[in-house]
Structures are given as C-alpha cells and as structure tokens.
Scaffold this motif. Structure first.
Motif, PDB file in Angstrom:
ATOM      1  N   GLY A 102       0.766  -1.381  -0.010  1.00  0.00           N
ATOM      2  CA  GLY A 102      -0.019   0.191  -0.012  1.00  0.00           C
ATOM      3  C   GLY A 102       0.831   1.430   0.098  1.00  0.00           C
ATOM      4  O   GLY A 102       0.432   2.038  -0.788  1.00  0.00           O
ATOM      5  N   TRP A 103       1.655   1.165   0.779  1.00  0.00           N
ATOM      6  CA  TRP A 103       2.922   2.343   0.917  1.00  0.00           C
ATOM      7  C   TRP A 103       3.524   2.483  -0.321  1.00  0.00           C
ATOM      8  O   TRP A 103       3.721   3.648  -1.042  1.00  0.00           O
ATOM      9  CB  TRP A 103       3.843   2.110   1.984  1.00  0.00           C
ATOM     10  N   ASP A 162       1.269   4.179  -2.750  1.00  0.00           N
ATOM     11  CA  ASP A 162       1.000   5.563  -2.775  1.00  0.00           C
ATOM     12  C   ASP A 162       2.392   6.360  -3.249  1.00  0.00           C
ATOM     13  O   ASP A 162       2.324   7.346  -3.446  1.00  0.00           O
ATOM     14  CB  ASP A 162       1.050   5.754  -0.990  1.00  0.00           C
ATOM     15  N   ARG A 163       3.469   5.713  -3.053  1.00  0.00           N
ATOM     16  CA  ARG A 163       4.816   6.498  -3.477  1.00  0.00           C
ATOM     17  C   ARG A 163       4.892   6.670  -4.954  1.00  0.00           C
ATOM     18  O   ARG A 163       5.651   7.418  -5.534  1.00  0.00           O
ATOM     19  CB  ARG A 163       6.063   5.799  -2.712  1.00  0.00           C
ATOM     20  N   ARG A 192      -0.093   3.050  -7.928  1.00  0.00           N
ATOM     21  CA  ARG A 192      -0.966   1.987  -7.441  1.00  0.00           C
ATOM     22  C   ARG A 192      -1.501   0.995  -8.329  1.00  0.00           C
ATOM     23  O   ARG A 192      -1.512  -0.127  -8.318  1.00  0.00           O
ATOM     24  CB  ARG A 192      -2.222   2.712  -7.081  1.00  0.00           C
ATOM     25  N   ALA A 213      -2.766  -2.328  -2.573  1.00  0.00           N
ATOM     26  CA  ALA A 213      -2.972  -1.069  -3.516  1.00  0.00           C
ATOM     27  C   ALA A 213      -4.315  -1.040  -3.660  1.00  0.00           C
ATOM     28  O   ALA A 213      -4.769   0.030  -4.219  1.00  0.00           O
ATOM     29  CB  ALA A 213      -2.097  -1.319  -4.809  1.00  0.00           C
ATOM     30  N   ALA A 244      -6.856   1.968  -2.244  1.00  0.00           N
ATOM     31  CA  ALA A 244      -6.642   3.428  -2.630  1.00  0.00           C
ATOM     32  C   ALA A 244      -6.593   3.454  -4.156  1.00  0.00           C
ATOM     33  O   ALA A 244      -7.141   4.503  -4.719  1.00  0.00           O
ATOM     34  CB  ALA A 244      -5.113   3.779  -2.480  1.00  0.00           C
TER      35      ALA A 244
END
Length: 194
Positions: free
Chosen positions: A42-43, A46-47, A50, A97, A100
C-alpha cells in the motif's frame, strides 16, 4: 488466490500427506507475512503507482501457482512456507494497493456503488467458487497442473481487464454546476468590505 491458498490448500495438503495441523501452521505463517506485506505494498503504491503495484500483483499471482504446488509437494515445512510466501506476495501487492486504487476507477457520483458492486460481485464469482472448482479439477485429474492453469487463467483475465482500467482524477471527473453559498472564509465576503 487467497481462497485457494487458504481454503483449498487444506484439501490439497491431505492429498500430498501433509497433516491438517502443519497446513494450518503454514497458513498462520502466511497471515503474519500478509500483515507486514499488505501495508508495505500500500505504501509502495502511494509512493509510485497504485496501478503498477496492483497489476504487478496480478502478474505474480499468475505465475506463482507453478512454483507453489511443487513446493507443497516437497512436504518440507520451509519449502512449503516459501511457496505460500510466493503465492501470497502477489495477493499482498494486489490487495495492498486495491483500497486506494479502486476508488480512482469511478467518477465521484458513482464511486461507492461502483466499488462495492464490482468488488463484491467479483469476490462472489471469483473467490467463492474457486475452491469448489479446484477441488473438482483435483478429483478429475489427480494433479495440481489443471488447478495451476485455472489460477493462471484467472490471472490472465485480470491482466486483460486491468489494461482497460482508467483512473479518474479531479480534472476528469465531471462535477455538476452548483453554486456554493458565500461563507466567511470565501473571497466574496473577504473582499465585500473593501
């Protein structure tokens, strides 16, 4: 993949003479791995992207069954655990992912309905029946290979569908023309006294 890895694996373990307790221990190890891996992916989504993390997870899930089953066949706990980690890495990337990524696939006016309908219908048609299909394939062919092909076919379908996904951004979402009333913080009121 999750239902096949977590539910069907118990049936498959019995066919390769791995005890139910050992399979449950492997699932506990897998769940601990998922607790760490899902937030990481998930991080990562976000970076970076996705969609890339989401699709990368599908790619891993498409090929992982061809390693997972042979590793389960060894009966060696470390090798079987490695097989589960390989299988669930793709799931963790996809699922990490997803929360989001999915909302970005729908315009805001239908976002909740679009997400909930597609996610739940997909889970019902894909997840709920997959252990039944896998058990039937195992009974018919007495081999893991048709099940791995079934899992890979689901991955290919996911990859093809993902090619058509288009994310909505603030610029692409059509918003109805609604005038907002002036508030104390709005520029109209702030400049009205000048």
């Amino acid at each position: 993949m999750f239902y096949l890895g977590s539910v069907f694996s118990l049936k498959y373990g019995a066919t390769v003479h791995v005890s139910h307790d050992v399979m449950l221990e492997l699932l506990v190890v897998s769940c601990v791995f998922l607790i760490v891996a899902m937030p990481f992916f998930g991080w990562l989504g976000d970076r970076h992207s996705r969609k890339a993390v989401f699709v990368g997870g599908i790619v891993v899930m498409t090929v992982a069954p061809f390693a997972w089953f042979p590793l389960l066949d060894t009966g060696s706990f470390p090798l079987m655990a490695l097989g589960f980690v390989l299988l669930f890495t793709g799931f963790a990337a996809n699922y990490g992912a997803q929360a989001a990524f999915l909302p970005q696939l729908f315009p805001t006016v239908v976002r909740y309905s679009g997400m909930s309908i597609s996610y739940n219908v997909g889970g019902l048609l894909g997840g709920a029946v997959s252990p039944i299909v896998a058990t039937s394939l195992l009974s018919s062919y007495h081999s893991w290979k048709p099940i791995a092909v079934y899992m890979a076919a689901a991955g290919v379908i996911g990859l093809v569908a993902s090619a058509f996904l288009r994310e909505y951004s603030e610029r692409t979402v059509a918003r109805p023309a609604v005038e907002t009333p002036a508030t104390a913080a709005s520029p109209e009121i702030a400049t009205a006294g000048i």
